[in-house]
Design an enzyme around this catalytic site. Structure first.
Site, PDB file in Angstrom:
ATOM      1  N   ARG A  50      34.209  21.529  52.671  1.00  0.00           N
ATOM      2  CA  ARG A  50      34.577  21.491  51.368  1.00  0.00           C
ATOM      3  C   ARG A  50      35.179  20.238  50.843  1.00  0.00           C
ATOM      4  NH1 ARG A  50      34.994  26.362  48.036  1.00  0.00           N
ATOM      5  NH2 ARG A  50      33.903  28.030  49.167  1.00  0.00           N
ATOM      6  N   ASP A 211      55.281  11.450  37.768  1.00  0.00           N
ATOM      7  CA  ASP A 211      55.246  11.550  36.371  1.00  0.00           C
ATOM      8  C   ASP A 211      56.657  11.888  35.995  1.00  0.00           C
ATOM      9  OD1 ASP A 211      52.158  11.855  35.504  1.00  0.00           O
ATOM     10  OD2 ASP A 211      52.619  12.876  37.517  1.00  0.00           O
TER      11      ASP A 211
END
Length: 239
Positions: A50, A211
């Site tokens: 994956r 952030d």
């Protein structure tokens, strides 16, 4: 100590490559590759299933692994559970990003998650007769703080929020957490700490502020991938 990695799971297939007892766990698999390429020697890739890239190498002669975990507690908890119970990992160090919610914090600040509050129901599987406090391994936390102090990196140590919700319909939620002294928000640590505690192994999360949610400040995706070298160096020195 070597770990026999002839085992595999549906999500991690090492093909005989060793996974070290200490592993760094960034959310972004490309950050795992960056760490392996930049800091480790004798690197061998142990997973590509994956595209959740995992690598084992050495630093200062000691074997260490690094692997992406994806986003959110379901992904982190799946990979950390398999690393612990199938591959014998003993020290799991999440290195990730977070959104600050306190006024005294700034972009690129480093946070050590001493505790991880959460809005997740992950803990319900343990059927505990009360509320559980998700806390870091003190052994790892002490090493990380000592390393940061020696390097002169200022850090915040405290409680973070591991949230299942990135886009929250309740616009008042973060203010409530902020009033309780929560430093920042991320999405993985509580699950990692529960898995580690239940298995009796060590876990610590080291975060860099990408952030500032209250001030609407943010870094770029490119910066998130490669610019957070201070926390990487702390984690690698602990290994």
């Amino acid at each position: 100590m070597s770990i026999n990695n002839h085992k595999e799971t549906p999500h991690i297939k090492p093909n005989g490559v060793e996974i070290a007892e200490t592993i760094l766990l960034p959310g972004d698999p490309l950050r795992a590759k960056f760490i392996a390429d930049t800091y480790l020697e004798d690197v061998v890739q142990f997973n590509s299933v994956r595209n959740m890239l995992g690598f084992t190498g050495t630093i200062n002669g000691k074997k260490i692994s690094v692997m992406g975990t994806g986003m959110g507690m379901p992904s982190m908890s799946l990979y950390s559970w398999e690393l612990i119970h199938v591959f014998g990992v003993k020290n799991l160090i999440r290195i990730g990003t977070c959104g600050a919610i306190q006024d005294h914090m700034n972009l690129y600040d480093i946070v050590f998650a001493m505790g991880a509050s959460t809005d997740s129901r992950y803990v319900h599987q343990y059927n505990l007769p009360g509320d559980y406090s998700n806390i870091a391994s003190f052994a790892l936390l002490e090493k990380a703080k000592r390393s940061a102090d020696q390097k002169g990196f200022p850090v915040h140590v405290g409680n973070v929020l591991s949230s299942d919700i990135f886009y929250n319909a309740d616009e008042t939620a973060l203010e409530k957490w902020r009033k309780m002294g929560i430093l920042c928000v991320e999405m993985e640590t509580a699950g990692l700490y529960m898995n580690a505690a239940y298995a009796g192994v060590n876990a610590l999360t080291i975060l860099t502020v990408s952030d500032h949610i209250i001030r609407h400040e943010q870094t770029t995706p490119e910066e998130r991938q490669v610019a957070f070298t201070n926390m990487m160096e702390i984690a690698l020195e602990m290994a």
